[in-house]
Design a protein around this motif. Structure first.
Motif, mmCIF file in Angstrom:
data_model
loop_
_atom_site.group_PDB
_atom_site.id
_atom_site.type_symbol
_atom_site.label_atom_id
_atom_site.label_comp_id
_atom_site.label_asym_id
_atom_site.label_seq_id
_atom_site.Cartn_x
_atom_site.Cartn_y
_atom_site.Cartn_z
ATOM 1 N N GLN A 220 -17.579 -16.472 9.929
ATOM 2 C CA GLN A 220 -18.079 -16.649 8.567
ATOM 3 C C GLN A 220 -17.797 -15.360 7.803
ATOM 4 O OE1 GLN A 220 -19.576 -18.736 5.549
ATOM 5 N NE2 GLN A 220 -19.925 -19.628 7.568
ATOM 6 N N LEU A 221 -16.763 -15.385 6.956
ATOM 7 C CA LEU A 221 -16.205 -14.179 6.337
ATOM 8 C C LEU A 221 -15.731 -13.269 7.457
ATOM 9 C CD1 LEU A 221 -18.633 -13.565 3.319
ATOM 10 C CD2 LEU A 221 -16.452 -14.785 3.332
ATOM 11 N N TRP A 222 -16.575 -12.358 7.946
ATOM 12 C CA TRP A 222 -16.201 -11.463 9.042
ATOM 13 C C TRP A 222 -17.107 -11.627 10.261
ATOM 14 C CZ3 TRP A 222 -20.467 -8.703 10.227
ATOM 15 C CH2 TRP A 222 -21.408 -8.493 9.204
ATOM 16 N N ARG A 223 -18.166 -12.416 10.144
ATOM 17 C CA ARG A 223 -19.182 -12.530 11.191
ATOM 18 C C ARG A 223 -18.716 -13.483 12.292
ATOM 19 N NH1 ARG A 223 -21.316 -12.767 6.196
ATOM 20 N NH2 ARG A 223 -22.889 -11.225 5.617
ATOM 21 N N ILE A 224 -18.639 -12.980 13.510
ATOM 22 C CA ILE A 224 -18.211 -13.798 14.648
ATOM 23 C C ILE A 224 -19.421 -14.548 15.187
ATOM 24 C CG2 ILE A 224 -17.088 -13.805 16.904
ATOM 25 C CD1 ILE A 224 -15.874 -11.070 16.151
ATOM 26 N N ASN A 225 -19.356 -15.872 15.152
ATOM 27 C CA ASN A 225 -20.487 -16.716 15.530
ATOM 28 C C ASN A 225 -20.108 -17.700 16.638
ATOM 29 O OD1 ASN A 225 -22.322 -15.791 13.448
ATOM 30 N ND2 ASN A 225 -21.078 -16.937 11.979
ATOM 31 N N PRO A 226 -21.109 -18.146 17.407
ATOM 32 C CA PRO A 226 -20.834 -19.187 18.407
ATOM 33 C C PRO A 226 -20.814 -20.586 17.821
ATOM 34 C CG PRO A 226 -23.128 -18.526 18.524
ATOM 35 C CD PRO A 226 -22.477 -17.624 17.501
ATOM 36 N N CYS A 227 -21.188 -20.725 16.546
ATOM 37 C CA CYS A 227 -21.296 -22.042 15.928
ATOM 38 C C CYS A 227 -21.054 -21.904 14.431
ATOM 39 C CB CYS A 227 -22.683 -22.631 16.178
ATOM 40 S SG CYS A 227 -24.035 -21.554 15.618
ATOM 41 N N CYS A 228 -20.818 -23.020 13.766
ATOM 42 C CA CYS A 228 -20.594 -22.983 12.315
ATOM 43 C C CYS A 228 -21.842 -22.578 11.536
ATOM 44 C CB CYS A 228 -20.059 -24.320 11.821
ATOM 45 S SG CYS A 228 -18.316 -24.555 12.205
ATOM 46 N N PRO A 229 -23.037 -23.082 11.878
ATOM 47 C CA PRO A 229 -24.216 -22.599 11.155
ATOM 48 C C PRO A 229 -24.429 -21.096 11.331
ATOM 49 C CG PRO A 229 -24.735 -24.612 12.335
ATOM 50 C CD PRO A 229 -23.378 -24.173 12.805
ATOM 51 N N GLY A 230 -24.030 -20.567 12.471
ATOM 52 C CA GLY A 230 -24.142 -19.131 12.726
ATOM 53 C C GLY A 230 -25.511 -18.732 13.231
ATOM 54 N N THR A 231 -25.531 -17.842 14.208
ATOM 55 C CA THR A 231 -26.794 -17.282 14.670
ATOM 56 C C THR A 231 -27.284 -16.239 13.664
ATOM 57 O OG1 THR A 231 -25.448 -15.812 16.058
ATOM 58 C CG2 THR A 231 -26.462 -17.711 17.116
ATOM 59 N N HIS A 232 -28.585 -15.938 13.701
ATOM 60 C CA HIS A 232 -29.182 -15.051 12.692
ATOM 61 C C HIS A 232 -28.470 -13.705 12.642
ATOM 62 C CE1 HIS A 232 -32.323 -13.699 9.962
ATOM 63 N NE2 HIS A 232 -32.319 -12.568 10.624
ATOM 64 N N PHE A 233 -28.123 -13.181 13.816
ATOM 65 C CA PHE A 233 -27.302 -11.977 13.906
ATOM 66 C C PHE A 233 -25.951 -12.378 14.484
ATOM 67 C CE2 PHE A 233 -31.713 -10.540 14.614
ATOM 68 C CZ PHE A 233 -31.868 -9.721 13.509
ATOM 69 N N PRO A 234 -24.849 -11.965 13.871
ATOM 70 C CA PRO A 234 -23.535 -12.321 14.421
ATOM 71 C C PRO A 234 -23.280 -11.591 15.733
ATOM 72 C CG PRO A 234 -23.278 -10.751 12.633
ATOM 73 C CD PRO A 234 -24.730 -11.129 12.656
ATOM 74 N N MET A 235 -22.356 -12.117 16.517
ATOM 75 C CA MET A 235 -22.001 -11.477 17.783
ATOM 76 C C MET A 235 -21.158 -10.230 17.571
ATOM 77 S SD MET A 235 -21.130 -14.718 20.261
ATOM 78 C CE MET A 235 -19.767 -15.286 19.231
ATOM 79 N N GLY A 236 -20.475 -10.152 16.437
ATOM 80 C CA GLY A 236 -19.625 -8.997 16.180
ATOM 81 C C GLY A 236 -18.968 -9.098 14.819
ATOM 82 N N ASP A 237 -18.195 -8.080 14.490
ATOM 83 C CA ASP A 237 -17.513 -7.971 13.201
ATOM 84 C C ASP A 237 -16.011 -8.063 13.443
ATOM 85 O OD1 ASP A 237 -16.315 -7.122 10.817
ATOM 86 O OD2 ASP A 237 -17.844 -5.619 10.401
ATOM 87 N N ALA A 238 -15.401 -9.155 12.984
ATOM 88 C CA ALA A 238 -13.984 -9.401 13.255
ATOM 89 C C ALA A 238 -13.074 -8.433 12.516
ATOM 90 C CB ALA A 238 -13.622 -10.837 12.893
ATOM 91 N N ARG A 239 -13.593 -7.664 11.581
ATOM 92 C CA ARG A 239 -12.788 -6.641 10.907
ATOM 93 C C ARG A 239 -12.615 -5.414 11.789
ATOM 94 N NH1 ARG A 239 -16.697 -6.242 5.788
ATOM 95 N NH2 ARG A 239 -18.055 -5.969 7.609
ATOM 96 N N GLN A 240 -13.528 -5.238 12.743
ATOM 97 C CA GLN A 240 -13.577 -3.988 13.494
ATOM 98 C C GLN A 240 -13.301 -4.141 14.980
ATOM 99 O OE1 GLN A 240 -17.402 -2.214 12.676
ATOM 100 N NE2 GLN A 240 -17.096 -2.243 10.462
#
Length: 320
Positions: A220-240
């Motif tokens: 979601q933008l840069w937030r790496i998630n396990p699902c489309c709704p997204g967890t409250h905290f992302p698993m990581g930052d795909a920019r970094q």
């Protein structure tokens, strides 16, 4: 579970939340004022994507509302994957015409999904016949109308095709995720017995190991998630970070393993939260995504470190 996270079946990327519409149910707050990231950030994310992706879904927002960025992303994807990844585009179709469609085809898109055939979107399907004529004029097959959710339906040798769907009761998103405007407008699904984790776009199988649902992650933008709704905290930052590295860390984390199993009520077993306690809280909140949010907020320090998902949670703490 997978061991090679440099190859995943499906990646769903919302690269912009800019949209020409402003739907009441939008889970990621897309609108004419929606959040955007730069082309440089998008290129960093593509560089950090796994080296092999069977299917890459580009979505928004409305991808065509940011058409120059979309074209730049498609060129970058073609350079990286050399046509070995099927590119799918989810769009509301409002901005589509023959010229724009042909440009997208020329840049490698082979599947188009009109994701606006429901009561929430502006046209609510009124443009469907016009869109059918536009697709036909460019030789895009309209026989596969349903979303392509099975692995055999997103192989790279598939012909051009398009389909349509929307936030209807018979679709998985019809329940309206407890996110964004659906939550603010109190039109999210309220049924604690419905487990979004186990269905398409949920977290089940994001780390692999199951064959009943595609192996898919979401950015979601840069937030790496396990699902489309997204967890409250992302698993990581795909920019970094390399996405494969983030998934490798998640595979060592018992909380995210429970999500991969589609069992969010078991996330807390290693942290002293019984399944009965989790069920009681979920019943109170009325939605499994809201329970997941509450759990992660309460246990953030135990799940995450400053780099994202912690590498391990003691699995010996889990009892059968």
């Amino acid at each position: 579970m997978k061991t090679d996270f440099d190859h995943i079946e499906s990646l769903y990327w919302v690269f912009t939340q800019l949209c020409n519409d402003d739907c009441d149910h939008c889970y990621n707050d897309s609108s004419p004022f929606g959040a955007r990231i730069s082309k440089d950030d998008c290129f960093k994310i593509i560089d950090n994507m796994p080296n092999k992706i069977d299917r890459l879904i580009l979505s928004g927002g409305e991808p065509m509302a940011d058409i120059k960025l979309l074209h730049a992303i498609l060129d970058k994807i073609r350079d990286k994957y050399q046509g070995q990844t099927q590119i799918m585009l989810q769009t509301n179709g409002d901005l589509l015409n023959t010229k724009k469609l042909q440009a997208l085809i020329d840049k490698g898109v082979t599947r188009f999904d009109i994701a606006s055939i429901d009561r929430y979107h502006k046209h609510a399907g009124n443009r469907l016949m016009e869109l059918a004529e536009i697709f036909e004029s460019c030789g895009v097959n309209g026989e596969d109308k349903d979303p392509l959710v099975d692995s055999e339906n997103y192989l790279t040798d598939k012909d051009l095709s398009w389909g349509y769907w929307g936030a209807n009761e018979e679709m998985w998103i019809g329940g309206n995720w407890a996110r964004g405007k659906a939550l603010k407008n109190d039109i999210h699904y309220k049924n604690p017995d419905h487990n979004f984790c186990t269905i398409l776009s949920g977290a089940r199988n994001f780390l692999g190991g199951y064959d009943d649902i595609p192996n898919e992650i979401s950015i979601q933008l840069w937030r790496i998630n396990p699902c489309c709704p997204g967890t409250h905290f992302p698993m990581g930052d795909a920019r970094q970070e390399k996405v494969a590295d983030v998934l490798q860390r998640a595979s060592q984390n018992i909380v995210f393993k429970a999500l991969n199993d589609g069992d969010p009520l078991k996330m807390g077993k290693a942290l002293g939260v019984s399944e009965d306690e989790a069920k009681a809280k979920n019943d109170e909140l009325g939605n499994i995504c809201l329970y997941c949010d509450q759990f992660m907020k309460c246990h953030k320090d135990e799940i995450f470190d400053k780099n994202g998902v912690k590498k391990t949670i003691n699995q010996d703490a889990i009892s059968n």
